[in-house]
Design an enzyme around this catalytic site. Structure first.
Site, mmCIF file in Angstrom:
data_model
loop_
_atom_site.group_PDB
_atom_site.id
_atom_site.type_symbol
_atom_site.label_atom_id
_atom_site.label_comp_id
_atom_site.label_asym_id
_atom_site.label_seq_id
_atom_site.Cartn_x
_atom_site.Cartn_y
_atom_site.Cartn_z
ATOM 1 C CE LYS A 184 -3.614 0.325 -1.382
ATOM 2 N NZ LYS A 184 -4.223 -0.567 -0.028
ATOM 3 C CE1 TYR B 203 -4.878 -0.844 -4.459
ATOM 4 C CE2 TYR B 203 -4.944 -3.357 -4.505
ATOM 5 C CZ TYR B 203 -5.276 -1.940 -3.663
ATOM 6 O OH TYR B 203 -5.682 -1.993 -2.608
ATOM 7 C CB VAL C 214 -0.076 -6.045 3.862
ATOM 8 C CG1 VAL C 214 -1.398 -5.352 4.901
ATOM 9 C CG2 VAL C 214 -0.307 -6.139 2.223
ATOM 10 C CB SER D 135 -1.056 0.403 0.818
ATOM 11 O OG SER D 135 -2.237 -0.645 0.902
ATOM 12 C CE1 TYR E 71 -4.580 1.440 4.356
ATOM 13 C CE2 TYR E 71 -3.390 0.766 5.495
ATOM 14 C CZ TYR E 71 -3.442 0.519 4.708
ATOM 15 O OH TYR E 71 -2.661 0.579 3.339
HETATM 16 N N1 GLN Z 1 -2.469 -5.324 -1.904
HETATM 17 C C1 GLN Z 1 -3.337 -4.969 -0.950
HETATM 18 C C2 GLN Z 1 -4.482 -5.517 -0.962
HETATM 19 O O1 GLN Z 1 -4.961 -4.709 -1.642
HETATM 20 C C3 GLN Z 1 -2.888 -3.973 -0.092
HETATM 21 C C4 GLN Z 1 -2.867 -3.362 0.708
HETATM 22 C C5 GLN Z 1 -2.249 -3.375 2.027
HETATM 23 O O2 GLN Z 1 -0.965 -2.925 2.447
HETATM 24 N N2 GLN Z 1 -2.858 -2.696 3.288
HETATM 25 O O3 GLN Z 1 -4.955 -6.254 -0.139
#
Ligand code: GLN
Length: 303
Positions: free
Chosen positions: A67, A191, A257, A64, A239
């Site tokens: 992003k 994505y 993650v 993520s 988050y």
């Molecule tokens: N690719 C992961 C997902 O879509 C990214 C989530 C994350 O890093 N929090 O679940």
């Protein structure tokens, strides 16, 4: 205060000296077998000088954290029009929550939860092929890091795709609300691939320099956007753990993650930490601890 390299060495020793490493993200099978007992930290100062400790040259899945880059690209492309499709409020929900998206009729709370990032990916994909979009994202990150040796791990992307039922649910729900311009498979394929970009802590710290906001740096985005991105990182970058991270660390930051965290000390430095074991919010457990200790020791905070 001891010199920064000594502080980082001490931090690395402290993180490895015991305590719970947390659990790796097992919902992406390719990430499930990674040893959680790893740690790296890299600090890049505004002038590019970088200090590291631990496994700072081991590449990991940034997930993520991409992003932040896709949001920078989407804002560059669409400007404030983007906010018609996605909000700017903390979600207070898990990163992959479905219920909130339905309650809010398909307009994701912010660009850093999965639904919001699917929308920003969809925005930059519009009028382009996935391959071109991924090349643009990689090019942006490589330019930011000043390093061309940054790549997508296709096995991780495929692994997430084959188990990505939740993200498919989110994308299809967005489509049902008219908030997806491309087919769900196309947007999600893009994505999953940008989430599967790998960087070492050293590369990640370098790639965050464009967010430091100092005149010394080459500009990749409009100066006024740097503050906006930092504001979103502070309020939404972890988050439903964003408030706790702001309380403990006090710096804008984005987690993934894969166990990475990119944090910005405005005007001063870009910091990357990596430790693959996660806490219950899906944020790196030791990474958060290390960021809190570093911020305290260096007296770094936006407050
Ligand atoms: N690719 C992961 C997902 O879509 C990214 C989530 C994350 O890093 N929090 O679940």
């Amino acid at each position: 205060m001891p010199p920064l390299p000594d502080i980082l060495t001490q931090l690395n020793d402290d993180m490895r000296s015991g305590g719970d490493w947390g659990d790796v993200a097992s919902y992406i099978p390719e990430l499930a077998h990674i040893d959680p007992a790893q740690f790296a930290i890299a600090v890049t100062m505004a002038d590019g000088e970088t200090f590291t400790a631990g496994d700072a040259d081991t590449p990991f899945s940034v997930q993520s954290i991409t992003k932040v880059f896709t949001l920078a690209i989407a804002l560059g492309r669409s400007g404030d029009q983007l906010w018609r499709r996605v909000g700017r409020e903390p979600s207070g929900r898990a990163f992959n929550s479905i219920v909130q998206l339905e309650q809010e009729e398909g307009r994701p709370r912010n660009p850093f939860i999965n639904a919001g990032a699917i929308v920003t990916t969809d925005e930059i994909l519009t009028g382009r092929a996935p391959r071109e979009t991924l090349a643009e994202i990689l090019q942006f990150i490589r330019a930011a890091a000043g390093d061309d040796d940054i790549h997508i791990n296709h096995a991780v992307a495929a692994s997430e795709k084959s188990h990505g039922h939740r993200n498919f649910a989110l994308a299809h729900f967005l489509a049902s609300c008219g908030n997806l311009n491309n087919a769900p498979e196309k947007t999600l394929g893009t994505y999953f691939h940008h989430c599967a970009i790998e960087m070492s802590a050293r590369q990640l710290a370098m790639s965050g320099r464009f967010l430091i906001d100092t005149p010394k740096l080459p500009r990749l985005i409009l100066p006024q956007r740097i503050r906006r991105l930092n504001a979103l990182m502070l309020t939404c970058g972890h988050y439903d753990g964003s408030g706790d991270f702001a309380y403990r660390v006090g710096l804008p930051a984005k987690s993934g993650v894969g166990g990475g965290i990119l944090a910005i000390v405005p005007g001063i430095a870009s910091v990357a930490v990596w430790s693959p074991g996660l806490n219950r919010y899906g944020n790196s457990r030791k990474g958060t601890e290390a960021m809190a200790q570093l911020a305290r020791t260096m007296n770094w905070s936006v407050f």
